[in-house]
Design a protein around this motif. Structure first.
Motif, mmCIF file in Angstrom:
data_model
loop_
_atom_site.group_PDB
_atom_site.id
_atom_site.type_symbol
_atom_site.label_atom_id
_atom_site.label_comp_id
_atom_site.label_asym_id
_atom_site.label_seq_id
_atom_site.Cartn_x
_atom_site.Cartn_y
_atom_site.Cartn_z
ATOM 1 N N ASN A 159 -18.050 24.063 -45.551
ATOM 2 C CA ASN A 159 -17.961 25.353 -44.866
ATOM 3 C C ASN A 159 -17.756 25.104 -43.377
ATOM 4 O O ASN A 159 -18.699 24.732 -42.674
ATOM 5 C CB ASN A 159 -19.238 26.162 -45.113
ATOM 6 C CG ASN A 159 -19.087 27.625 -44.755
ATOM 7 O OD1 ASN A 159 -18.001 28.081 -44.410
ATOM 8 N ND2 ASN A 159 -20.170 28.371 -44.832
ATOM 9 N N HIS A 189 -28.518 27.073 -42.043
ATOM 10 C CA HIS A 189 -27.541 28.157 -42.139
ATOM 11 C C HIS A 189 -26.261 27.635 -42.794
ATOM 12 O O HIS A 189 -25.897 26.478 -42.658
ATOM 13 C CB HIS A 189 -27.204 28.696 -40.752
ATOM 14 C CG HIS A 189 -28.324 29.420 -40.079
ATOM 15 N ND1 HIS A 189 -28.134 30.616 -39.400
ATOM 16 C CD2 HIS A 189 -29.648 29.152 -39.956
ATOM 17 C CE1 HIS A 189 -29.291 31.030 -38.892
ATOM 18 N NE2 HIS A 189 -30.218 30.148 -39.222
ATOM 19 N N GLY A 190 -25.565 28.528 -43.512
ATOM 20 C CA GLY A 190 -24.229 28.218 -44.002
ATOM 21 C C GLY A 190 -24.148 27.445 -45.298
ATOM 22 O O GLY A 190 -23.058 27.290 -45.856
ATOM 23 N N ASP A 199 -22.522 35.079 -38.921
ATOM 24 C CA ASP A 199 -23.806 34.492 -39.326
ATOM 25 C C ASP A 199 -24.975 35.066 -38.533
ATOM 26 O O ASP A 199 -26.047 35.281 -39.079
ATOM 27 C CB ASP A 199 -23.761 32.975 -39.186
ATOM 28 C CG ASP A 199 -24.938 32.296 -39.852
ATOM 29 O OD1 ASP A 199 -25.289 32.698 -40.967
ATOM 30 O OD2 ASP A 199 -25.514 31.374 -39.245
ATOM 31 N N TRP A 248 -23.363 25.472 -37.599
ATOM 32 C CA TRP A 248 -24.445 25.897 -38.487
ATOM 33 C C TRP A 248 -25.786 25.449 -37.955
ATOM 34 O O TRP A 248 -26.051 24.257 -37.800
ATOM 35 C CB TRP A 248 -24.202 25.366 -39.905
ATOM 36 C CG TRP A 248 -22.874 25.811 -40.428
ATOM 37 C CD1 TRP A 248 -21.767 25.062 -40.635
ATOM 38 C CD2 TRP A 248 -22.492 27.160 -40.756
ATOM 39 N NE1 TRP A 248 -20.723 25.831 -41.098
ATOM 40 C CE2 TRP A 248 -21.146 27.134 -41.172
ATOM 41 C CE3 TRP A 248 -23.170 28.385 -40.752
ATOM 42 C CZ2 TRP A 248 -20.459 28.273 -41.574
ATOM 43 C CZ3 TRP A 248 -22.479 29.523 -41.145
ATOM 44 C CH2 TRP A 248 -21.144 29.461 -41.554
ATOM 45 N N CYS A 281 -18.127 32.252 -40.117
ATOM 46 C CA CYS A 281 -19.263 31.834 -39.294
ATOM 47 C C CYS A 281 -19.563 32.836 -38.182
ATOM 48 O O CYS A 281 -20.716 32.971 -37.749
ATOM 49 C CB CYS A 281 -18.971 30.455 -38.692
ATOM 50 S SG CYS A 281 -20.381 29.617 -37.975
ATOM 51 N N ARG A 330 -23.767 32.522 -47.567
ATOM 52 C CA ARG A 330 -23.009 31.306 -47.260
ATOM 53 C C ARG A 330 -22.054 31.477 -46.075
ATOM 54 O O ARG A 330 -21.765 30.507 -45.369
ATOM 55 C CB ARG A 330 -22.207 30.869 -48.493
ATOM 56 C CG ARG A 330 -23.035 30.236 -49.596
ATOM 57 C CD ARG A 330 -23.577 28.861 -49.221
ATOM 58 N NE ARG A 330 -22.600 27.974 -48.625
ATOM 59 C CZ ARG A 330 -21.747 27.211 -49.292
ATOM 60 N NH1 ARG A 330 -21.739 27.228 -50.621
ATOM 61 N NH2 ARG A 330 -20.885 26.434 -48.665
ATOM 62 N N ASN A 345 -32.158 27.395 -49.554
ATOM 63 C CA ASN A 345 -31.624 27.409 -48.191
ATOM 64 C C ASN A 345 -32.731 27.193 -47.174
ATOM 65 O O ASN A 345 -32.452 26.985 -45.991
ATOM 66 C CB ASN A 345 -30.866 28.715 -47.900
ATOM 67 C CG ASN A 345 -31.739 29.943 -48.026
ATOM 68 O OD1 ASN A 345 -32.758 30.085 -47.337
ATOM 69 N ND2 ASN A 345 -31.364 30.869 -48.901
ATOM 70 N N THR A 373 -23.798 31.333 -32.982
ATOM 71 C CA THR A 373 -22.509 31.795 -33.513
ATOM 72 C C THR A 373 -21.984 33.030 -32.798
ATOM 73 O O THR A 373 -20.855 33.443 -33.063
ATOM 74 C CB THR A 373 -22.609 32.101 -35.019
ATOM 75 O OG1 THR A 373 -23.549 33.163 -35.210
ATOM 76 C CG2 THR A 373 -23.061 30.878 -35.795
#
Length: 557
Positions: A513, A463-464, A94, A517, A91, A86, A495, A100
């Motif tokens: 979050n 993502h995330g 990631d 992402w 971030c 997560r 995901n 990112t």
């Protein structure tokens, strides 16, 4: 080349919770190096982590903090994505290059620092730049907190099984030639199971991967599809499998002979060793119900070997499903439901703040230097994503202008029969465009496949976040009729989701979050062609709802 677990515990610290609760800080070192692949009947060197293919397995527990120092010893830029983690407020860890972070350049290093907050199950890590994830990948095993049992009978043993693809030639040369010509890249030369194509292939790879079992015992297989471009069927001769988890989220257990697993997805299954003796074939074969698309049609094989069975014993074989076995794939997908128990509830957003509709597919754009004067591209809502030259997260955090625009369309610019008659113009628009979401807002996103060039399965990875698949169907999504059939009680939580060929899927998630992402197709060729976009989730109120500042060793472009 076997999965090797390389772990060193750095420090035991008390969590900021009651004294009876403890967490671990676990430290790893990933040396990205070249290694000869002799066990795959090839003497050419490949990019690996610590010299292994697949790479080392990270083992931790729920709420542990993980530190991974990645040192780049190869000629390529490198970044590592922790797929499915997560990354709450982290971030910067990631991993997708130019989203990112700037990539780790040759001779440089970067420490990824993240906490596995509230997560347990099977995830995985992989390179997230170029096509390096073909050989740069490995498992993440997140065990429950100490004293917390699985919501199913404890297995006798747990085994990680990584499914992948193999090219005899350098994968970077494969995709670079395709980009130069404007045509599709060459398909892989083999599929692999834990780095081996298996004893039934033209490359025996020292007999292939062997799973020893004892009669009467139960084994949990942690399946990971690390293939670049192909969904795979997985089955074991003479055995049924019980599915208990997907993408590190528990599901209502069900039995199946065949597992469908798309690139990016993970699936935990229980294998009951119900025979007295014997050897049984394990098969991983491709699924693609689009005749126009070429795939590597070779089946990777391994062996389940019962204790006390002679090596000379004949192996019981199995016939994999045909590559276009849509009913097999659809039945498996329809069987997935969240556990939705008191301890593991399915928190499906019921009130929606942002209702989005994204069409996904392929297109054709002009290219003066390409073979046919054009190149194949991919898009979301007719936008072919252009990668920036510095990371989107840096541009967002430091308010650097000119890197992206926040006007990604929430609906397709042109409405037509997406799965039927095609428009005359297959051209797409290019741009680095993102969609902005307020903190804690809720999102419903309908992903609609299109028949541009050819309908095709698209495994989309966000993502995330985890999300819930509340509905799916064939043909065009009907905004008036289809939502009435949505499952808002126990939809599967994932995901990475497969958008069916010539159909649609609807997902829901809460944007809790902050950060940037990435969302993209996990068929690497489609990501390369531009089937990707990004969400920005703005900070909420106060530090606990805000993105942390970047680490001091963040790579520079």
């Amino acid at each position: 080349m076997e999965v090797v677990r390389w772990i060193r515990v750095l420090l035991l610290v008390a969590c900021l919770f009651p004294a009876s609760v403890q967490c671990m800080v676990r430290e790893y070192k990933f040396n990205v190096v070249m290694k000869n692949a002799t066990r795959l009947c090839s003497t050419k060197p490949i990019v690996t982590v610590n010299g292994y293919f697949p790479g080392p397995t990270i083992v931790a527990r729920e709420d542990d903090t993980v530190l991974v120092k990645v040192v780049n010893h190869v000629k390529y830029n490198v970044s590592i994505h922790w797929h499915g983690v997560r990354q709450l407020r982290t971030c910067w860890a990631d991993g997708p290059a130019y989203i990112t972070q700037c990539p780790i350049q040759p001779g440089q290093n970067y420490i990824y620092n993240f906490t596995l907050a509230g997560q347990r199950g099977t995830l995985w890590w992989h390179a997230h730049i170029l096509w390096l994830r073909a050989t740069v990948h490995g498992a993440i095993v997140i065990l429950p907190k100490r004293g917390v049992p699985y919501p199913f009978p404890k297995p006798h043993k747990e085994v990680t099984v990584i499914l992948s693809e193999w090219w005899k030639s350098d994968v970077e040369a494969v995709i670079n030639e395709a980009l130069k010509s404007g045509l599709a890249p060459n398909v892989s030369d083999a599929h692999t199971i834990n780095g081996h194509p298996g004893p039934l292939s033209s490359c025996p790879s020292q007999g292939g991967f062997k799973l020893p079992v004892e009669s009467g015992k139960t084994y949990m297989l942690r399946l990971i599809n690390a293939a670049l471009n192909e969904e795979l069927f997985f089955k074991i001769a003479g055995h049924k499998l019980t599915v208990v988890e997907v993408d590190a989220a528990y599901v209502k257990p069900f039995n199946t002979e065949t597992v469908l697993i798309a690139p990016g997805q993970t699936t935990n299954v229980l294998l009951s060793a119900a025979h007295a003796t014997g050897k049984y074939l394990v098969a991983a074969s491709p699924f693609l119900d689009t005749p126009a698309i070429l795939v590597d049609n070779k089946t990777a094989t391994a062996t389940v070997h019962y204790s006390g069975t002679l090596g000379s014993t004949a192996t019981t074989l199995t016939v994999p499903p045909p590559r276009n076995a849509t009913p097999v794939a659809a039945n498996f997908t329809a069987s997935l439901r969240s556990l939705n128990s008191k301890k593991y509830p399915a928190r499906v957003p019921l009130k929606i703040d942002h209702s989005l509709f994204f069409t996904i597919g392929l297109g054709i754009n002009p290219c003066a230097t390409c073979v046919n004067g054009s190149r194949v591209v991919a898009d979301i809502n007719n936008v072919t994503f252009v990668m920036p030259t510095i990371s989107l997260l840096q541009a967002h955090f430091f308010k650097i202008g000119g890197v992206f625009t926040d006007d990604f369309p929430g609906n397709p610019p042109v409405t037509y029969n997406f799965t039927g008659t095609q428009p005359a113009n297959f051209q797409t628009n290019n741009g680095t465009r993102i969609y902005r979401l307020p903190y804690n807002s809720t999102v419903q996103l309908v992903l609609q496949d299109t028949g541009m060039i050819a309908p095709e399965n698209h495994p989309l990875h966000l993502h995330g976040f985890n999300f819930f698949e509340v509905g799916r169907g064939l043909g065009n999504f009907n905004s008036k009729k289809d939502p009435k059939k949505f499952n808002l009680v126990d939809p599967v939580e994932r995901n990475t989701i497969g958008v069916p060929s010539g159909g649609w899927t609807a997902i829901r998630f809460r944007a809790d979050n902050p950060g940037v992402w990435f969302m993209h197709c996990h068929l690497e060729v489609h990501t390369t062609w531009g089937l990707k976009m990004a969400f920005i989730v703005d900070n909420g109120k106060g530090p606990n709802e805000s993105l942390l500042p970047p680490p001091s060793d963040l790579p520079k472009c």
